[in-house]
Design a protein around this motif. Sequence first.
Motif, PDB file in Angstrom:
ATOM      1  N   GLU A  60       0.849  -1.181   0.000  1.00 62.91           N
ATOM      2  CA  GLU A  60       0.000   0.000   0.000  1.00 62.91           C
ATOM      3  C   GLU A  60       0.889   1.236   0.000  1.00 62.91           C
ATOM      4  N   PRO A  61       0.434   2.352  -0.603  1.00 62.36           N
ATOM      5  CA  PRO A  61       1.280   3.564  -0.639  1.00 62.36           C
ATOM      6  C   PRO A  61       1.543   4.108   0.758  1.00 62.36           C
ATOM      7  N   MET A  62       2.770   4.486   0.997  1.00 59.64           N
ATOM      8  CA  MET A  62       3.141   5.070   2.285  1.00 59.64           C
ATOM      9  C   MET A  62       2.699   6.520   2.406  1.00 59.64           C
ATOM     10  N   ALA A  63       2.518   7.206   1.261  1.00 55.63           N
ATOM     11  CA  ALA A  63       2.061   8.597   1.243  1.00 55.63           C
ATOM     12  C   ALA A  63       1.565   8.935  -0.157  1.00 55.63           C
ATOM     13  N   SER A  64       0.786   9.983  -0.241  1.00 54.59           N
ATOM     14  CA  SER A  64       0.271  10.455  -1.528  1.00 54.59           C
ATOM     15  C   SER A  64       0.478  11.957  -1.607  1.00 54.59           C
ATOM     16  N   LEU A  65       0.806  12.438  -2.796  1.00 56.22           N
ATOM     17  CA  LEU A  65       1.002  13.868  -3.038  1.00 56.22           C
ATOM     18  C   LEU A  65      -0.250  14.414  -3.718  1.00 56.22           C
ATOM     19  N   GLU A  66      -0.986  15.235  -2.998  1.00 59.79           N
ATOM     20  CA  GLU A  66      -2.261  15.751  -3.488  1.00 59.79           C
ATOM     21  C   GLU A  66      -2.059  17.077  -4.216  1.00 59.79           C
ATOM     22  N   GLY A  67      -3.025  17.425  -5.054  1.00 60.61           N
ATOM     23  CA  GLY A  67      -3.007  18.728  -5.711  1.00 60.61           C
ATOM     24  C   GLY A  67      -2.990  18.683  -7.216  1.00 60.61           C
ATOM     25  N   HIS A  68      -2.878  17.491  -7.816  1.00 60.08           N
ATOM     26  CA  HIS A  68      -2.848  17.400  -9.283  1.00 60.08           C
ATOM     27  C   HIS A  68      -4.228  17.136  -9.882  1.00 60.08           C
ATOM     28  N   SER A  69      -5.061  16.435  -9.166  1.00 59.37           N
ATOM     29  CA  SER A  69      -6.381  16.041  -9.670  1.00 59.37           C
ATOM     30  C   SER A  69      -7.204  17.292  -9.990  1.00 59.37           C
ATOM     31  N   PRO A  70      -8.044  17.264 -11.026  1.00 58.45           N
ATOM     32  CA  PRO A  70      -8.405  16.110 -11.869  1.00 58.45           C
ATOM     33  C   PRO A  70      -7.515  15.936 -13.092  1.00 58.45           C
ATOM     34  N   HIS A  71      -6.410  16.664 -13.150  1.00 59.63           N
ATOM     35  CA  HIS A  71      -5.542  16.604 -14.323  1.00 59.63           C
ATOM     36  C   HIS A  71      -4.661  15.351 -14.273  1.00 59.63           C
ATOM     37  N   ARG A  72      -4.396  14.831 -15.435  1.00 56.94           N
ATOM     38  CA  ARG A  72      -3.556  13.636 -15.551  1.00 56.94           C
ATOM     39  C   ARG A  72      -2.096  13.962 -15.247  1.00 56.94           C
ATOM     40  N   VAL A  73      -1.449  13.076 -14.511  1.00 52.87           N
ATOM     41  CA  VAL A  73      -0.007  13.178 -14.280  1.00 52.87           C
ATOM     42  C   VAL A  73       0.669  12.175 -15.215  1.00 52.87           C
ATOM     43  N   ALA A  74       1.452  12.683 -16.169  1.00 51.40           N
ATOM     44  CA  ALA A  74       2.019  11.834 -17.213  1.00 51.40           C
ATOM     45  C   ALA A  74       3.304  11.150 -16.777  1.00 51.40           C
ATOM     46  N   ARG A  75       4.164  11.847 -16.060  1.00 52.89           N
ATOM     47  CA  ARG A  75       5.462  11.289 -15.664  1.00 52.89           C
ATOM     48  C   ARG A  75       5.844  11.833 -14.284  1.00 52.89           C
ATOM     49  N   VAL A  76       6.595  11.010 -13.552  1.00 54.02           N
ATOM     50  CA  VAL A  76       7.252  11.443 -12.319  1.00 54.02           C
ATOM     51  C   VAL A  76       8.721  11.059 -12.433  1.00 54.02           C
ATOM     52  N   GLU A  77       9.577  11.852 -11.802  1.00 51.84           N
ATOM     53  CA  GLU A  77      11.016  11.595 -11.863  1.00 51.84           C
ATOM     54  C   GLU A  77      11.664  12.129 -10.589  1.00 51.84           C
ATOM     55  N   PHE A  78      12.530  11.306 -10.000  1.00 51.40           N
ATOM     56  CA  PHE A  78      13.253  11.724  -8.807  1.00 51.40           C
ATOM     57  C   PHE A  78      14.412  12.637  -9.180  1.00 51.40           C
ATOM     58  N   HIS A  79      14.644  13.639  -8.334  1.00 51.79           N
ATOM     59  CA  HIS A  79      15.861  14.438  -8.429  1.00 51.79           C
ATOM     60  C   HIS A  79      17.043  13.540  -8.075  1.00 51.79           C
ATOM     61  N   PRO A  80      18.235  13.756  -8.661  1.00 57.82           N
ATOM     62  CA  PRO A  80      19.376  12.881  -8.348  1.00 57.82           C
ATOM     63  C   PRO A  80      19.672  12.750  -6.856  1.00 57.82           C
ATOM     64  N   SER A  81      19.299  13.746  -6.074  1.00 58.64           N
ATOM     65  CA  SER A  81      19.518  13.667  -4.628  1.00 58.64           C
ATOM     66  C   SER A  81      18.520  12.759  -3.940  1.00 58.64           C
ATOM     67  N   GLY A  82      17.389  12.487  -4.571  1.00 60.11           N
ATOM     68  CA  GLY A  82      16.332  11.720  -3.945  1.00 60.11           C
ATOM     69  C   GLY A  82      15.476  12.529  -3.006  1.00 60.11           C
TER      70      GLY A  82
END
Length: 512
Positions: A324-346
């Motif tokens: 199960e997800p440990m956390a969720s980042l809210e604020g994008h809905s109802p728009h589609r999120v196409a990609r996520v990418e970590f910064h090199p630092s994490g």
Amino acid sequence: MSDDEDIQLVKKSKQVHYGSLEEQERARLAALAAAAKEGGDEVEEKEVGEIHISNEYMELEDEMSKDKKALLEEFERRRKARQLNVSTDDDEVRRSLRQLGEPQCLFGEGPAERRVRLRDLLSYLGEDAIHKKMEEEEARIERDRGREGTWYHEGPTQLREARLWIAKYSLPRAKERLAYAREQMATAGSVRAAAKQDSQRRASAMSIYCSQIGDTRPLSFCRFSSDSKMLITASWSGMVKVWSVPGCVPLHTLRGHTHNVSAAVFRPDTTTPQYFLDKIEASEKAGKDQEPMEVTSEQPSEACTMASCAYDGTVHLWNFKSDEPMASLEGHSPHRVARVEFHPSGKFLGACVFDHSWRLWDLESGVEVLHQEGHGKPVYCIAFQCDGSLAATGGFDSFGRVWDLRTGRCVMFLEGHLGNILGVDWAPNGYTLATAAADNTARLWDLRKRANLYTLPAHTHLLSDVRYQRSNGHFLTTASYDGTARLWSSPAWHPLHTLSGHDNKVMTSGTP
């Protein structure tokens, strides 16, 4: 009857002769004026009021001089019009009319009539009217360019802290990268060429090691872990799965999305936990056709190791300890999120949203530190430079942008693609960038020159993704809807190998 009786005498009318009425009129007017002064009766006042007395006179000579002046001016204008030299090239005449703000062609108008119309306009406006219009247009463009320059507004305190943190993180890494580049340049050219040829030769000999059905619905995304021992896949069924490499043993299944999953990625410093290594070893001992045996090693930590996004705007953070997800980042809905990418630092996570913006999240505090606009259409892909100082984004407006995370400036504008940009990736050298688009091409960009280095006519269908070899960048991979993935040498950009075997569209690619 006698003749005397027939004669009828006509009585001559009395004629009255009048003299001049001037004296009588003067007397009457004098009497009326005296009565008005003495408060005479209303009848006499009305008679005075009915008399129109005006001191206005029409200067006939002035009116005639104005008409004469206008006529002379018209004759002078026609004389100048006859002396004007107008080009006989119809295209040039059209351009001149357009510069003057006039329609290029009127209904039923031919080249000769158009030329006469231009001559008449120039006779009114002056011979240098076109030149003046061009100067005004250049001045207007210069003013608009000044208005359209980069503008800033005050951001939250967290954004300032994030920019300072990224600057302190990226500068030492950039110094190390440049030092490594100098060491490589000091190495003999034959040694470097041999290493590159060996890497490209191994890429040319690449073949299918194993094949696995990942889900009941299409797989939309895949990425390798930093140690190249795990592969994460995202599916339109809403499932995210982690597989071992190269055995394709299912290690973990993440359940939490209710819509199509767009992307799933590992955190940069994520390595295979001992729990999974024991699980892989137990599975290999039991045989591939059997269920893996239970392992008793210590469970993985609860730190964030993965992130995923979906069509409904959800972004989930995961670890290896729970499905199960440990956390969720809210604020994008109802728009589609196409990609996520970590910064090199994490420490940060970038998300591409279909509201024409991309976001930067601080994962330690769970706060959105940056909501960056700049694209005219949905933002589809994002990639961070190895130093962590720059981010490249591509969108459905067919343009790409390179952002300096330390200042917020757009340092390079990627213009040239004729279709949606669907993939972007940085080379390990830190200044070369690759983009893949729906115009069936991949383009290579040089940040130092701020120019397009080369265009690869890579596939017969749209390109869905592009990835550099992460260790040295000796080759890159392109994926396409034509059902193939291809390997290309760098920087010669000649084809090394075609990876075929998929029965349908290849929606993503990954390089270990």
